[in-house]
Write an enzyme that holds these catalytic residues in place. Structure first.
Site, PDB file in Angstrom:
ATOM      1  CB  ILE A 109      -0.963   0.115   1.310  1.00  0.00           C
ATOM      2  CG1 ILE A 109      -0.247  -0.282   2.408  1.00  0.00           C
ATOM      3  CG2 ILE A 109      -1.620  -1.178   1.296  1.00  0.00           C
ATOM      4  CD1 ILE A 109      -0.678  -0.075   3.658  1.00  0.00           C
ATOM      5  CG  ASP A 110       5.151  -0.046  -0.743  1.00  0.00           C
ATOM      6  OD1 ASP A 110       4.782   0.258  -1.710  1.00  0.00           O
ATOM      7  OD2 ASP A 110       5.298  -0.261   0.413  1.00  0.00           O
ATOM      8  CG  HIS A 127      -4.022  -6.001   0.369  1.00  0.00           C
ATOM      9  ND1 HIS A 127      -3.402  -6.760   1.161  1.00  0.00           N
ATOM     10  CD2 HIS A 127      -5.002  -7.241  -0.255  1.00  0.00           C
ATOM     11  CE1 HIS A 127      -3.060  -8.393   1.219  1.00  0.00           C
ATOM     12  NE2 HIS A 127      -4.732  -8.044   0.683  1.00  0.00           N
ATOM     13  CB  CYS A 135     -15.802  10.236   2.562  1.00  0.00           C
ATOM     14  SG  CYS A 135     -17.412  10.275   3.017  1.00  0.00           S
ATOM     15  CB  CYS A 138     -19.533  10.828  -0.451  1.00  0.00           C
ATOM     16  SG  CYS A 138     -18.252  12.396  -0.153  1.00  0.00           S
ATOM     17  CB  SER A 202       4.458 -15.149   4.593  1.00  0.00           C
ATOM     18  OG  SER A 202       3.003 -13.735   4.702  1.00  0.00           O
TER      19      SER A 202
END
Ligand code: NAD
Ligand code: ZN
Length: 256
Positions: A109-110, A127, A135, A138, A202
Site C-alpha cells: 500500500i506504499d 489492498h 470517505c 461519498c 509470506s
C-alpha cells in the site's frame, strides 16, 4: 521444487525465466519494501510482532478502534513519505518497460512501484493505497496533512466535511471486501501468464495468495523470491531464497 540460495545463480535463473516466457505476472508483498525502510508484517520485528490488526467491523463501530487505526496510519504515512524505491522495485520497473510483464499485482500500500517508474495503470493494488484517505460514504479523497493537523489538535478520528461520513485510509482492512475491479484484473492477468513470480510475500494472506496458486493450476511456471520459507514453497517450480535487492538487482543486466 528446487531451492536456490546463491544470489548470482538465482539472478541467472530468474533472468532466464524472464527472457524465455511469453508473458510474466509479477506479484509482490511487503518484503520488497523492507529494503526501502518500511517494515513488513511477519518478519521478526515486523508490525504483527508489535500489534494486532484492526478489523474493518471494529473500525466502523468503535471510536477507540478508529482512533488507534489513525494513530498507526500517521506512523505509516511518515514511513511512506521518507521511503524511496530500491533495487528490487527498479528491476521490476525494467521488466515492465521491456514488455515482459504488463501488470504488477501488489499487496503493498506504499505506492513504491509507481514511484519506481511502473505506470500507475500497470499496478494492481489488491489492498488499496495508504498514501491517501477517502470517505467511506461519498468517496471524497483527503490529503493526509490536513487530516493530521486536526487529529493532532483534538485527537478525534476524521469525519468527511462533505457528508459527515467516516474517513478511512484508502486501504483494505482485515474483514473488508476486496476491491472488485482489482481482483478481476489480477485474475485476468494471472490466467494469461505462463510465468508467475511472487516476490517478498509470506503467501499466507488470502485471497491475495490465491493468485500464485491459480497461476500454477493454470499451467504457468511458479517462481518465488523470498528470504524465508513461504506457505506455498511446495507448490513452486523454483524457490529463490535470499535478499530481494541482491537477486532482482542482478537480473537482465546484460540487456539493460
Ligand atoms: P509478510 O510480512 O507476511 O511477508 C513478507 C515476507 O518477505 C516474509 O516472508 C519475509 O521473510 C520476506 N522478506 C522481508 N524482507 C525481505 C528481503 N529484503 N528480502 C527477501 N525477503 C524478505 O507480507 P505480505 O505477504 O505482503 O502480507 C501481508 C500484508 O502486509 C499485505 O496485505 C500488505 O498489505 C501488508 N503490508 C504492506 C506494507 C507495504 O505496503 N510496504 C508493509 C507492511 C505490510
Ligand atoms: Zn463523505
Amino acid at each position: 521444487m528446487a531451492i536456490i540460495d546463491d544470489s548470482k545463480v538465482a539472478a541467472a535463473r530468474l533472468t532466464e525465466a524472464l527472457l524465455s516466457c511469453r508473458k510474466a505476472v509479477v506479484f509482490t508483498g511487503a518484503g520488497i519494501s523492507t529494503e526501502s525502510g518500511i517494515p513488513d508484517f511477519r518478519s521478526p520485528g515486523g508490525m504483527w510482532s508489535k500489534m494486532q490488526p484492526i478489523q474493518f467491523q471494529d473500525f466502523l463501530t468503535s471510536d477507540a478502534a478508529r482512533r488507534e487505526d489513525w494513530r498507526r496510519r500517521f506512523m505509516m504515512f511518515d514511513q511512506f513519505r521518507d521511503a524511496k524505491p530500491n533495487a528490487g522495485h527498479r528491476a521490476i520497473a525494467r521488466w515492465v518497460e521491456a514488455g515482459i510483464a504488463d501488470i504488477v499485482i501488489t499487496q503493498n500500500i506504499d505506492g513504491l512501484h509507481q514511484l519506481s517508474g511502473v505506470p500507475a495503470e500497470a499496478v494492481v493494488e489488491l489492498h488499496g493505497n495508504g498514501t491517501y484517505a477517502a470517505c467511506l460514504d461519498c468517496e471524497k479523497r483527503f490529503d493526509e496533512a490536513a487530516l493530521r493537523a486536526t487529529f493532532d489538535r483534538d485527537g478525534r478520528p476524521p469525519v468527511c466535511d462533505a457528508c459527515g461520513g467516516i474517513v478511512k485510509a484508502a486501504v483494505i482492512s482485515f474483514g473488508q471486501m476486496m476491491p472488485e475491479r482489482e481482483m478481476e484484473r489480477a485474475q485476468e492477468a494471472t490466467l494469461a501468464a505462463d510465468l508467475f513470480i511472487a516476490i517478498g510475500s509470506s503467501l499466507v494472506v488470502f485471497p491475495a495468495a490465491g493468485f500464485p496458486l491459480l497461476a500454477k493450476r493454470n499451467g504457468a511456471q511458479l517462481l518465488l523470491v523470498n528470504g524465508t520459507e513461504t506457505d506455498l514453497d511446495f507448490e513452486a517450480d523454483l524457490v529463490l531464497r535470499g535478499k530481494i535487492g541482491d537477486i532482482l538487482g542482478k537480473t537482465l543486466l546484460e540487456t539493460s
